[in-house]
Enzyme design. Structure first.
Site, mmCIF file in Angstrom:
data_model
loop_
_atom_site.group_PDB
_atom_site.id
_atom_site.type_symbol
_atom_site.label_atom_id
_atom_site.label_comp_id
_atom_site.label_asym_id
_atom_site.label_seq_id
_atom_site.Cartn_x
_atom_site.Cartn_y
_atom_site.Cartn_z
ATOM 1 N N THR A 198 6.941 -12.846 7.279
ATOM 2 C CA THR A 198 7.292 -11.902 6.212
ATOM 3 C C THR A 198 8.386 -10.929 6.624
ATOM 4 O OG1 THR A 198 5.547 -10.307 6.801
ATOM 5 C CG2 THR A 198 4.960 -12.075 5.282
ATOM 6 N N LEU A 241 9.263 -8.178 2.353
ATOM 7 C CA LEU A 241 8.569 -8.566 1.116
ATOM 8 C C LEU A 241 7.370 -9.435 1.504
ATOM 9 C CD1 LEU A 241 11.615 -9.346 -1.207
ATOM 10 C CD2 LEU A 241 10.476 -7.151 -0.742
ATOM 11 N N HIS A 242 6.332 -8.786 2.013
ATOM 12 C CA HIS A 242 5.195 -9.505 2.597
ATOM 13 C C HIS A 242 4.500 -10.423 1.583
ATOM 14 C CE1 HIS A 242 5.420 -6.970 6.171
ATOM 15 N NE2 HIS A 242 5.310 -5.890 5.432
ATOM 16 N N ASP A 243 3.916 -9.829 0.554
ATOM 17 C CA ASP A 243 3.012 -10.589 -0.309
ATOM 18 C C ASP A 243 3.677 -11.660 -1.175
ATOM 19 O OD1 ASP A 243 0.732 -9.334 0.676
ATOM 20 O OD2 ASP A 243 0.938 -7.659 -0.703
#
Length: 308
Positions: A198, A241-243
């Site tokens: 991520t 932008l992890h998720d």
């Protein structure tokens, strides 16, 4: 080749700016049929995460999708303090409408049980964007339903990267390490998207401008959310932008490098809680350890600006 049709999907989430981006991406993608959104405390408290899920659905005109409130605290330890980087409202102060529907009356885990038992085994996927408390409760309390999950794709953990709440701990697993341990050890099909991936997915201000210029409301909203996710006006790239990487992996797994690792989760001290260890006695998990960052950002933009 004919399109196989959308996958029935549950989004388990604690919105959260990057959760919100992932949810809007899923709503914009014809590959997913969102059966419901289940909420968990994490980035901020359960009342706010549940409200934010409803606000996102109201903005997108998808009030047909139910929101089910889940765990307000971890399985067996105090919950974390809210993360300041998401703002007091959890979504960076970005303007969204009030929810138009109340959350469902059922507990999230009871609702997931009913959904899974009503569908063919393997027909429902779970996208986990927050602490894994709801998923662990399903596994521990409703095992006959849990074993019918098609796969879990979860954002969490750090393998070779430094953690973001401790030397080796990432927030989602750290927030409820007992739940993370239960999910990792469950034997259910699990793909883990850790910080190793991520942190390679960050947007530029030019990317935001292109989303805003597209004329698509969902794209413009994602642009606003990403804009609130910059550490300062001087930064050239957003926070990771992890998720959204969960949805991007589901859309294009070929853009990610996957390795099967045997993992265990540290459930001990506060500093080490949630840390992942590669352990020959651990459970096999498919872990994303590489990504084509430019290609997944291009995919994000295309999905948000296409006709649904």
């Amino acid at each position: 080749m004919p399109h196989p049709g959308p996958r029935l999907t549950v989004i388990d989430t604690d919105p959260g700016i990057d959760d919100a981006i992932g949810i809007l991406l899923a709503l914009a993608s014809r590959d997913f049929e969102i059966a419901g959104i289940t909420t968990v405390a994490g980035n901020i408290g359960i009342e706010t995460t549940t409200r934010n899920a409803g606000r996102l659905l109201a903005f997108a005109g998808r009030e047909d999708i139910p929101v089910l409130q889940g765990a307000s605290a971890p399985l067996s330890r105090p919950g974390p303090e809210p993360l300041n980087l998401h703002g007091r409202d959890g979504i960076g102060g970005v303007a969204l409408p009030h929810p138009t529907q109340k959350p469902g009356s059922q507990d999230a885990v009871e609702w997931m049980e009913e959904l899974l038992l009503a569908q063919p085994a393997g027909a429902v996927d779970v996208f986990a964007l927050g602490p894994l408390t709801n998923i662990a409760r399903l596994i521990l309390e409703k095992p006959d339903a849990a074993k019918r999950i098609g796969r879990i794709i979860a954002m969490g953990g750090a393998v070779h990267e430094h953690g973001n709440v401790g030397p080796r701990s990432e927030f989602n697993l750290w927030a409820d390490p007992e739940a993370a341990s239960a999910v990792v050890a469950s034997g259910l099909p699990l793909v883990l998207i850790p910080l190793d991936v991520t942190r390679r997915v960050r947007a530029t201000r030019e990317f935001i401008a292109a989303l805003g210029a597209s004329g698509k409301p969902l794209a413009a909203m994602v642009g606003s959310l990403i804009d609130s996710y910059f550490e300062s006006a001087a930064n050239r790239e957003s926070r990771p932008l992890h998720d959204p990487c969960v949805m991007l992996y589901a859309l294009a797994p070929e853009l990610f490098r996957i390795e099967t690792l045997r993992l265990s989760v540290d459930t001990g001290s506060v500093e080490g809680a949630g840390a992942l260890t590669i352990d020959e006695l651990g459970s096999p998990v498919d872990v994303a350890l590489g990504v084509d960052g430019a290609a997944v950002l291009d995919l994000l933009a295309r999905r948000l600006t296409q006709e649904r």
